[in-house]
Design a protein around this motif. Structure first.
Motif, PDB file in Angstrom:
ATOM      1  N   ASP A  61      -2.270   3.495   5.754  1.00  0.00           N
ATOM      2  CA  ASP A  61      -3.276   2.795   4.966  1.00  0.00           C
ATOM      3  C   ASP A  61      -4.614   2.841   5.701  1.00  0.00           C
ATOM      4  OD1 ASP A  61      -4.410   1.335   2.925  1.00  0.00           O
ATOM      5  OD2 ASP A  61      -3.112  -0.419   3.174  1.00  0.00           O
ATOM      6  N   HIS A 105       0.646   5.295   1.793  1.00  0.00           N
ATOM      7  CA  HIS A 105       0.626   3.949   1.229  1.00  0.00           C
ATOM      8  C   HIS A 105      -0.815   3.429   1.191  1.00  0.00           C
ATOM      9  CE1 HIS A 105       0.787  -0.511   1.505  1.00  0.00           C
ATOM     10  NE2 HIS A 105       1.713  -0.346   0.582  1.00  0.00           N
ATOM     11  N   GLY A 124      -2.126   6.548   0.237  1.00  0.00           N
ATOM     12  CA  GLY A 124      -1.661   7.087  -1.030  1.00  0.00           C
ATOM     13  C   GLY A 124      -2.772   7.782  -1.782  1.00  0.00           C
ATOM     14  N   LEU A 170       2.515   5.479  -2.568  1.00  0.00           N
ATOM     15  CA  LEU A 170       3.037   4.121  -2.646  1.00  0.00           C
ATOM     16  C   LEU A 170       1.870   3.145  -2.773  1.00  0.00           C
ATOM     17  CD1 LEU A 170       5.645   4.376   0.264  1.00  0.00           C
ATOM     18  CD2 LEU A 170       6.069   4.699  -2.180  1.00  0.00           C
ATOM     19  N   HIS A 227       4.636   1.494  -7.569  1.00  0.00           N
ATOM     20  CA  HIS A 227       3.721   0.354  -7.504  1.00  0.00           C
ATOM     21  C   HIS A 227       4.456  -0.931  -7.836  1.00  0.00           C
ATOM     22  CE1 HIS A 227      -0.878  -0.213  -7.623  1.00  0.00           C
ATOM     23  NE2 HIS A 227      -0.307  -1.310  -7.140  1.00  0.00           N
ATOM     24  N   ARG A 268      12.287  -3.247  -0.168  1.00  0.00           N
ATOM     25  CA  ARG A 268      11.990  -2.191   0.807  1.00  0.00           C
ATOM     26  C   ARG A 268      13.089  -1.133   0.845  1.00  0.00           C
ATOM     27  NH1 ARG A 268      10.699  -4.505   6.507  1.00  0.00           N
ATOM     28  NH2 ARG A 268       8.858  -5.155   5.329  1.00  0.00           N
TER      29      ARG A 268
END
Length: 241
Positions: free
Chosen positions: A20, A97, A101, A119, A147, A189
């Motif tokens: 991220d 992510h 992402g 993700l 999502h 998860r």
């Protein structure tokens, strides 16, 4: 790049895990975001080791996307170039992510990339009225977007609209919704990682996808773009064809 795990012997496929980031920042890469990406990389490396899969977590030059610079996407392209330099002509999956992402989706046009796993990808809010994210680069790639329906950071409808546009030119696009989960996808998860593993190994090594993934890829919108991720996904052998 860094490698948390590597398969013994010849490498037959590469997954580049993109951490991220932040929309705007001049700071260096985030150690926290990198640490958060390691478990997915390790899961994929373990699952694909017999097939010759190697997983790398990409080290960005900084943590900011920074508008038209799209720095994280540029770093993803560099990482794909590096994978080709190291391993030769083998398929690459970009998996990220959040802002990672978005970088995975944007960098998908690289010639070595055959698949994208996004993700909860970060998307600009103006995507509702004036779509700014390109989708042409996704043509010819297998694309999975995941999502959480309770994501308070990124409106899930933004990724639905992106997937809807992508599906018009690339039929190998699907999107799963994780009911009641948030941006970090922590509540389910295990199911999310099982879904990611099934998709990545199927895309890189031509394995048969689990039935829900195969059905989502084949279904027209909105069915294939609002596929619910079932509790316990990946725990039952009968999910595979």
């Amino acid at each position: 790049m860094s490698s948390p795990a590597a398969a013994d012997g010849a490498v037959s496929g590469v997954v580049l895990v993109l951490p991220d980031g932040e929309p705007e920042s001049a700071r260096g890469p985030s150690a926290v975001s990198r640490a958060a990406a390691l478990p997915l990389a390790r899961t994929l490396a373990r699952a694909g080791g017999r097939d010759g899969l190697v997983a790398h977590v990409v080290r960005y030059r900084g943590r900011g996307w920074n508008g038209t610079e799209a720095q994280l996407a540029r770093d993803a392209v560099w990482a794909a170039d590096e994978a080709v330099r190291r391993y030769g002509d083998i398929p690459v999956c970009l998996a990220g992510h959040g802002m990672g992402g978005r970088a995975a989706l944007r960098a998908a046009g690289h010639s070595a990339v055959n698949s994208v796993l996004a993700l909860a990808p970060w998307l600009p809010q103006d995507d509702v009225t004036a779509p700014s994210e390109p989708v042409k680069q996704l043509t010819g790639r297998q694309v999975l977007i995941v999502h959480g329906t309770n994501d308070a950071r990124i409106d899930p409808e933004l990724t639905y609209r992106l997937a809807e546009r992508a599906k018009k030119t690339n039929r190998d696009t699907c999107r799963f919704e994780v009911h009641s989960d948030g941006h970090a996808l922590r509540q389910y998860r295990a199911e999310v990682r099982a879904l990611a593993t099934d998709f990545v190994l199927g895309a890189l090594f031509s394995r048969a996808f689990a039935r829900p993934v195969a059905d989502a890829l084949a279904a027209p919108p909105p069915l294939g773009l609002r596929m619910p991720l079932a509790a316990g996904f990946g725990s039952l052998p009968r999910q595979r064809r």
